[in-house]
Scaffold this motif. Structure first.
Motif, short mmCIF file in Angstrom:
data_model
loop_
_atom_site.label_atom_id
_atom_site.label_comp_id
_atom_site.label_asym_id
_atom_site.label_seq_id
_atom_site.Cartn_x
_atom_site.Cartn_y
_atom_site.Cartn_z
N ALA A 137 0.82 -1.22 0.00
CA ALA A 137 0.00 0.00 0.00
C ALA A 137 0.85 1.26 0.00
N SER A 138 1.97 1.22 -0.68
CA SER A 138 2.83 2.40 -0.69
C SER A 138 3.59 2.45 -2.01
N SER A 139 4.54 3.38 -2.10
CA SER A 139 5.42 3.49 -3.26
C SER A 139 6.70 4.16 -2.80
N TYR A 140 7.72 4.16 -3.67
CA TYR A 140 9.03 4.60 -3.20
C TYR A 140 9.05 6.03 -2.72
N GLN A 147 15.01 4.82 -0.46
CA GLN A 147 14.19 3.88 -1.23
C GLN A 147 14.10 4.32 -2.69
N ALA A 148 13.90 5.62 -2.90
CA ALA A 148 13.85 6.12 -4.27
C ALA A 148 15.18 5.90 -4.98
N GLY A 149 16.28 6.16 -4.28
CA GLY A 149 17.59 5.94 -4.89
C GLY A 149 17.82 4.48 -5.24
N ALA A 150 17.30 3.57 -4.43
CA ALA A 150 17.46 2.14 -4.71
C ALA A 150 16.75 1.75 -6.00
N VAL A 151 15.59 2.34 -6.26
CA VAL A 151 14.85 2.05 -7.48
C VAL A 151 15.67 2.47 -8.70
#
Length: 367
Positions: A137-140, A147-151
């Motif tokens: 139920a979330s996003s980066y 977390q965004a950098g990992a994507v």
């Protein structure tokens, strides 16, 4: 008679194909197996996001094909829990490894004497899913910069992998968020398709940069960013590493482009610092879109230069990899489909002003 048409493939021609329109040159991928994709229900804005039997959730790793890449900060076995980002082959791929020989259209294929006569080429390629976070139920962009950098690190590493594979000429990283943007699963994910040929839109961009260099003696993206910064009204954010702006000829309301300040044609050559900085910027842009437009469906996609294929003539002069974000406030109607032109009711100067208004501070604030 009557009843619904069954869209599931019934013949044994399971491998995808590239087909090219002999008049326009438009390339289409015929992928029969994609008709088998399960289409999960997307909740309305006031509903919780049910996980059900979502194959992308942590703890359900056996429900996907074996992973090809993952980031596990604490370590751990392949296809186990504890991952931050996970990449798996698409279970219902548009292209397939081993679908045939590397395709190549001859100069004379598709001429009028051979219309519709076996001009299809085997749908060779790779199709992967990047699962962007363990939480259903979330996003980066709700999990912080790390977390965004990992994507975006996962994107780079997979492109590096494809660059080492023989016969791969190009790759597209893309995200479909929301049913109207093409998503079949609500769990936050994006995709990568790597191909032995160059899509026409990328070829036009590369050729356009080369033509601009020959005619003006300057690099297109360098000149473009100088002009946009001079104009100022369409700039949304300018950091030490990137510029984000609403393009002058935006096709969609609130369309946005992100480009590195550095002359860099290939995203797989981005540094660790650039990847982290891009993740942080994209997180803020996603939050701004949430703040300004609500839970709107959207796409984004990454255009990068050739992946060292002998079928492509080098890196185009002045081309820079870039990421385009297209909120889907307006559907494609008959005019857009029939003409290849777009009607955009929101001028890009106005869109940029709204983006800036709702852009969170660089310290990671979420509203």
């Amino acid at each position: 008679m009557g009843g619904k048409i069954d869209l599931k493939p019934t013949d044994d021609r399971s491998h995808p194909e590239y087909r090219r329109d002999p008049l326009t040159g438009q390339i289409v991928i015929i992928a029969r197996q994609r008709a088998h994709r399960p289409m999960s229900r997307f909740p309305s804005d006031d509903e919780d996001l049910p996980s059900g039997d979502c194959p992308f959730c942590e703890g359900r790793e056996t429900m996907t094909p074996p992973e090809v890449f993952a980031i596990r900060p604490e370590g751990g076995a392949r296809d186990s829990v504890g991952w931050q980002v996970r990449v798996v082959p698409n279970k219902y791929p548009a292209l397939m490894v081993g679908a045939g020989e590397t395709p190549s259209w001859s100069e004379h294929s598709g001429h009028l004497g051979d219309l519709l006569q076996d001009d299809a080429l085997p749908g060779v390629g790779h199709h992967e899913v990047v699962i962007e976070c363990p939480d259903h139920a979330s996003s980066y962009h709700r999990h912080g910069d790390a977390q965004a950098g990992a994507v975006f690190l996962a994107y780079r590493e997979r492109l590096r992998c494809f660059a080492r594979k023989e016969g791969i000429a190009s790759a597209i990283v893309f995200k479909n968020s929301g049913r109207s943007a093409g998503a079949s699963q609500p769990h936050a994910h994006s995709q990568i398709i790597a191909m032995p040929l160059v899509p026409p839109i990328l070829e036009r961009e590369w050729r356009g940069c080369d033509d601009y260099w020959r005619e003006n003696g300057r690099h297109y993206f360098a000149n473009l960013l100088d002009a946009e910064r001079s104009h100022g009204e369409r700039i949304v954010e300018a950091t030490d590493d990137f510029v984000a702006w609403c393009p002058y000829a935006s096709r969609f309301p609130y369309e946005l482009c992100v480009c590195p300040r550095e002359e860099q044609a290939r995203y797989d050559e981005a540094s660790d610092h650039q990847v982290e900085a891009l993740g942080a910027l994209m997180r803020r842009l996603m939050l701004a879109m949430d703040n300004a437009l609500g839970s709107v469906a959207f796409n984004y996609f990454l255009h990068t230069a050739s992946l060292d294929s002998p079928n492509v003539d080098g890196v185009p002069a002045g081309f820079r990899w870039h990421l385009e974000i297209t909120p889907r406030l307006e559907g494609l109607a008959g005019f857009e489909i029939g003409s290849g032109m777009y009607i955009n009711p929101v001028p890009p100067d106005m869109a940029a002003r709204d983006w800036r208004r709702y852009m969170p501070a660089a310290d990671g604030a979420t509203s």
